[in-house]
Motif scaffolding. Sequence first.
Motif, mmCIF file in Angstrom:
data_model
loop_
_atom_site.group_PDB
_atom_site.id
_atom_site.type_symbol
_atom_site.label_atom_id
_atom_site.label_comp_id
_atom_site.label_asym_id
_atom_site.label_seq_id
_atom_site.Cartn_x
_atom_site.Cartn_y
_atom_site.Cartn_z
ATOM 1 N N SER A 68 8.029 11.859 3.934
ATOM 2 C CA SER A 68 8.181 10.608 4.688
ATOM 3 C C SER A 68 7.379 9.447 4.116
ATOM 4 O O SER A 68 7.390 8.361 4.691
ATOM 5 N N TYR A 69 6.663 9.657 2.997
ATOM 6 C CA TYR A 69 5.767 8.607 2.499
ATOM 7 C C TYR A 69 5.901 8.402 0.999
ATOM 8 O O TYR A 69 6.020 9.367 0.232
ATOM 9 N N ILE A 70 5.868 7.110 0.595
ATOM 10 C CA ILE A 70 5.747 6.723 -0.804
ATOM 11 C C ILE A 70 4.461 5.912 -0.947
ATOM 12 O O ILE A 70 4.199 5.010 -0.148
ATOM 13 N N LEU A 71 3.671 6.228 -1.959
ATOM 14 C CA LEU A 71 2.349 5.626 -2.113
ATOM 15 C C LEU A 71 2.286 4.795 -3.390
ATOM 16 O O LEU A 71 2.838 5.166 -4.427
ATOM 17 N N ASN A 72 1.607 3.626 -3.297
ATOM 18 C CA ASN A 72 1.302 2.822 -4.475
ATOM 19 C C ASN A 72 0.116 3.470 -5.187
ATOM 20 O O ASN A 72 -1.017 3.393 -4.722
ATOM 21 N N MET A 73 0.372 4.110 -6.331
ATOM 22 C CA MET A 73 -0.658 4.884 -7.016
ATOM 23 C C MET A 73 -1.710 4.001 -7.680
ATOM 24 O O MET A 73 -2.724 4.513 -8.169
ATOM 25 N N HIS A 74 -1.491 2.681 -7.718
ATOM 26 C CA HIS A 74 -2.490 1.767 -8.271
ATOM 27 C C HIS A 74 -3.538 1.372 -7.233
ATOM 28 O O HIS A 74 -4.510 0.693 -7.575
ATOM 29 N N TYR A 125 15.416 3.559 8.802
ATOM 30 C CA TYR A 125 14.600 2.403 8.435
ATOM 31 C C TYR A 125 13.448 2.837 7.535
ATOM 32 O O TYR A 125 13.123 4.022 7.435
ATOM 33 N N THR A 126 12.830 1.855 6.904
ATOM 34 C CA THR A 126 11.594 2.074 6.156
ATOM 35 C C THR A 126 10.581 1.035 6.606
ATOM 36 O O THR A 126 10.904 -0.152 6.709
ATOM 37 N N ARG A 127 9.374 1.488 6.898
ATOM 38 C CA ARG A 127 8.288 0.568 7.269
ATOM 39 C C ARG A 127 7.363 0.409 6.076
ATOM 40 O O ARG A 127 6.860 1.400 5.534
ATOM 41 N N LEU A 128 7.160 -0.835 5.655
ATOM 42 C CA LEU A 128 6.302 -1.133 4.516
ATOM 43 C C LEU A 128 4.959 -1.645 5.015
ATOM 44 O O LEU A 128 4.900 -2.470 5.932
ATOM 45 N N TYR A 129 3.880 -1.155 4.413
ATOM 46 C CA TYR A 129 2.524 -1.555 4.801
ATOM 47 C C TYR A 129 1.870 -2.309 3.641
ATOM 48 O O TYR A 129 1.818 -1.821 2.510
ATOM 49 N N PHE A 130 1.378 -3.506 3.952
ATOM 50 C CA PHE A 130 0.749 -4.363 2.959
ATOM 51 C C PHE A 130 -0.674 -4.691 3.403
ATOM 52 O O PHE A 130 -0.979 -4.707 4.594
ATOM 53 N N GLN A 162 2.753 -5.182 8.459
ATOM 54 C CA GLN A 162 3.859 -4.242 8.392
ATOM 55 C C GLN A 162 5.184 -5.001 8.340
ATOM 56 O O GLN A 162 5.300 -6.096 8.873
ATOM 57 N N LYS A 163 6.171 -4.380 7.709
ATOM 58 C CA LYS A 163 7.513 -4.948 7.672
ATOM 59 C C LYS A 163 8.504 -3.805 7.802
ATOM 60 O O LYS A 163 8.487 -2.863 7.005
ATOM 61 N N LEU A 164 9.383 -3.858 8.815
ATOM 62 C CA LEU A 164 10.395 -2.837 9.037
ATOM 63 C C LEU A 164 11.725 -3.340 8.496
ATOM 64 O O LEU A 164 12.180 -4.420 8.867
ATOM 65 N N VAL A 165 12.349 -2.558 7.596
ATOM 66 C CA VAL A 165 13.608 -2.986 6.977
ATOM 67 C C VAL A 165 14.680 -1.927 7.188
ATOM 68 O O VAL A 165 14.398 -0.723 7.284
ATOM 69 N N ARG A 166 15.926 -2.383 7.240
ATOM 70 C CA ARG A 166 17.065 -1.478 7.445
ATOM 71 C C ARG A 166 17.474 -0.878 6.099
ATOM 72 O O ARG A 166 18.423 -1.306 5.452
ATOM 73 N N ALA A 167 16.701 0.096 5.671
ATOM 74 C CA ALA A 167 16.971 0.810 4.426
ATOM 75 C C ALA A 167 16.221 2.128 4.464
ATOM 76 O O ALA A 167 15.062 2.186 4.897
ATOM 77 N N THR A 168 16.857 3.194 4.021
ATOM 78 C CA THR A 168 16.188 4.500 3.969
ATOM 79 C C THR A 168 15.284 4.549 2.745
ATOM 80 O O THR A 168 15.417 3.748 1.808
ATOM 81 N N LEU A 169 14.355 5.515 2.734
ATOM 82 C CA LEU A 169 13.522 5.704 1.548
ATOM 83 C C LEU A 169 14.377 6.013 0.321
ATOM 84 O O LEU A 169 14.047 5.627 -0.799
ATOM 85 N N LYS A 170 15.494 6.707 0.543
ATOM 86 C CA LYS A 170 16.399 7.041 -0.554
ATOM 87 C C LYS A 170 16.942 5.767 -1.198
ATOM 88 O O LYS A 170 17.126 5.700 -2.423
ATOM 89 N N THR A 171 17.189 4.739 -0.385
ATOM 90 C CA THR A 171 17.683 3.460 -0.913
ATOM 91 C C THR A 171 16.581 2.697 -1.629
ATOM 92 O O THR A 171 16.797 2.111 -2.695
ATOM 93 N N VAL A 172 15.380 2.698 -1.056
ATOM 94 C CA VAL A 172 14.286 1.880 -1.573
ATOM 95 C C VAL A 172 13.672 2.473 -2.834
ATOM 96 O O VAL A 172 13.337 1.744 -3.785
ATOM 97 N N THR A 173 13.519 3.804 -2.899
ATOM 98 C CA THR A 173 12.774 4.461 -3.981
ATOM 99 C C THR A 173 13.207 4.044 -5.382
ATOM 100 O O THR A 173 12.365 3.667 -6.210
ATOM 101 N N PRO A 174 14.502 4.090 -5.720
ATOM 102 C CA PRO A 174 14.876 3.726 -7.097
ATOM 103 C C PRO A 174 14.650 2.263 -7.452
ATOM 104 O O PRO A 174 14.696 1.897 -8.632
ATOM 105 N N LEU A 227 0.821 -1.212 0.000
ATOM 106 C CA LEU A 227 0.000 0.000 0.000
ATOM 107 C C LEU A 227 0.855 1.263 0.000
ATOM 108 O O LEU A 227 0.690 2.138 -0.837
ATOM 109 N N PHE A 228 1.771 1.351 0.960
ATOM 110 C CA PHE A 228 2.631 2.525 1.043
ATOM 111 C C PHE A 228 3.850 2.215 1.895
ATOM 112 O O PHE A 228 3.932 1.178 2.556
ATOM 113 N N LEU A 229 4.817 3.136 1.871
ATOM 114 C CA LEU A 229 6.048 3.013 2.645
ATOM 115 C C LEU A 229 6.229 4.282 3.458
ATOM 116 O O LEU A 229 5.919 5.388 2.998
#
Length: 570
Positions: A527-533, A490-495, A503-515, A482-484
């Motif tokens: 602070s948020y990335i959204l699944n636009m679908h 860290y980055t928390r992922l929501y499914f 939820q899943k917490l991973v050792r990675a910044t949004l800067k690392t995950v985004t690309p 759904l979103f990050l």
Amino acid sequence: MTRRLAILKLQTKSTNIKFLVPIIQEVLISNISAEASFVVISKDSTNTSTEVSSDLKTIGKQLNTNYLITGGLSEKNSLIIVTLKYNDLKKDKERQVSFEVDKNDLFKLGELSLTHLKKMLNISNDDISIKVNAKIKNPEIHQLYVLGNYHFNRWTQGNVKLAVEYYEKVIHAEPDFAPAYLKLSKCLVYQAGRGYELPKNVYPQAREWVEKALEINPNSGEAIIDKNLIDFFYELDWTNIYNSIEKGLENYVDASEAYQQLSFFWYGLKEYDASLDALYSALEFDPISTSILNMIGDVQLSAKRYEDSEKTFLSILKMIPNDNSSLENLMYISALQDNERKAISYYNKLKKALPSSIEFTPRMGYFYGKFGMVKEAESYLKHFRDLSKKEPNRVHHNYYAQVYSGRNDWEKTMNHIERGWKARSGILFILTDPQLAPLYKWKRYQQLVSEIKLPQGVENNNYITLRTDIKETFRINLNTLLFLKAEDNYTRLYFFQNFRLEQKLVRATLKTVTPQLPEHFSRIHKSYILNMHQPFQLFGNAKTRYITQNQHDIEIPVSRSFDVSSLVIA
């Protein structure tokens, strides 16, 4: 905020009332599990942890919780005295309540215990109806049921047979007691699953017992889940399993078992990532279950992620040194990778670890065939031929197939696979085991698989691998993400997957995950990335805007600079 809670067995020194201990624990777990504010850890993990240690902090660490329910039972003349304690390990605080129950009112014990516990946990007693499964009026009959459970939980052929005898006595005396029918069904499924009985001889009766339980209680989540197992492995009817698992979860205390069944469903479809996600959900409720870890290792093995699978089985060996199943699978992984030296090392360890009553394990057949150990292979085949003559109800075709598969004798392998399939034995082995991959294109093999009634309209999976800042990798399903949210480094992922928000917490910044994400994931806020679908609702004004998903209780801020016209509005 959701709290993880472990409800331990009450302690008692009195043998006269010891049979009440598992009954009270079951009532408390089943009812508190219905509360959205608590994740209640399974009875199996809880009881296993108390067998290892009596220290509450050690138990809490094992179960990954700071909140424990403990207590005790004692007798005083005609009274039973119950003590319940709510232990907050984080704050090092304890709350306690004690009450008395007259022995003549014995069957009020579970209800009163639940009422007092809910008060301690600040749960309104009006929120949910009390679910007390025990409807047996005669304490002696109830004790028979408890004894049946004791033998059933031992998981040996002899104990399960004893459990069947106890459960049959219970339903003879109390014909409307649904839990006994369910346990009888589980016993039969166990016997078929372990190869002790021909599936065709026991599954129809198991189905009758489940349907009887559903007749007594149509909303029984446990009965729905158990019926699914029979449909899956015997009827090969997978059409409604996915949706019925969701229905079963709504009314079944053992979420761990339901998620394990969901993993079977995905496993059979070779959706290995989805199967693993379901098993990780099961671990949340049953955190020290080696059987779930074994299943995780099996799925990883079938997906040919041999390094991950090896790590999983090695982690089990740290908890249970000389675990037969783990050693067998480590031997098998090495054989699949043509590492004969390593396979022999694990084989020797396995032979030493096996009890004297067990001469061979199934994977040894592949090991013998793979490395040309003719004498050992013939002894293996003879052993199971002799066993089949001695116990004609046992199914050994998949054992024979392992030797011939190791030898690349595919005609004989296929012959035994067909017989195993006809007997409904080893269905997941036949569908997913890597050693059988050369058969997948055979018409005879495809004819077997075509007998499965496959579901329609099940959610699609789209897994990708992401890298963390510490050079680890993990797999995620883009269709359920759904979103990050950024949380420092860290980055928390929501499914939304496995019928719930995860939820899943991973050792990675949004800067690392985004690309690493596809284009339809957009940064809507610092602070948020959204699944636009995914469909969302937009609220607010020119100064303050946020999006929500009411069904998931989600609220996310939106930057004023973000173009909201690209959102999918629900």
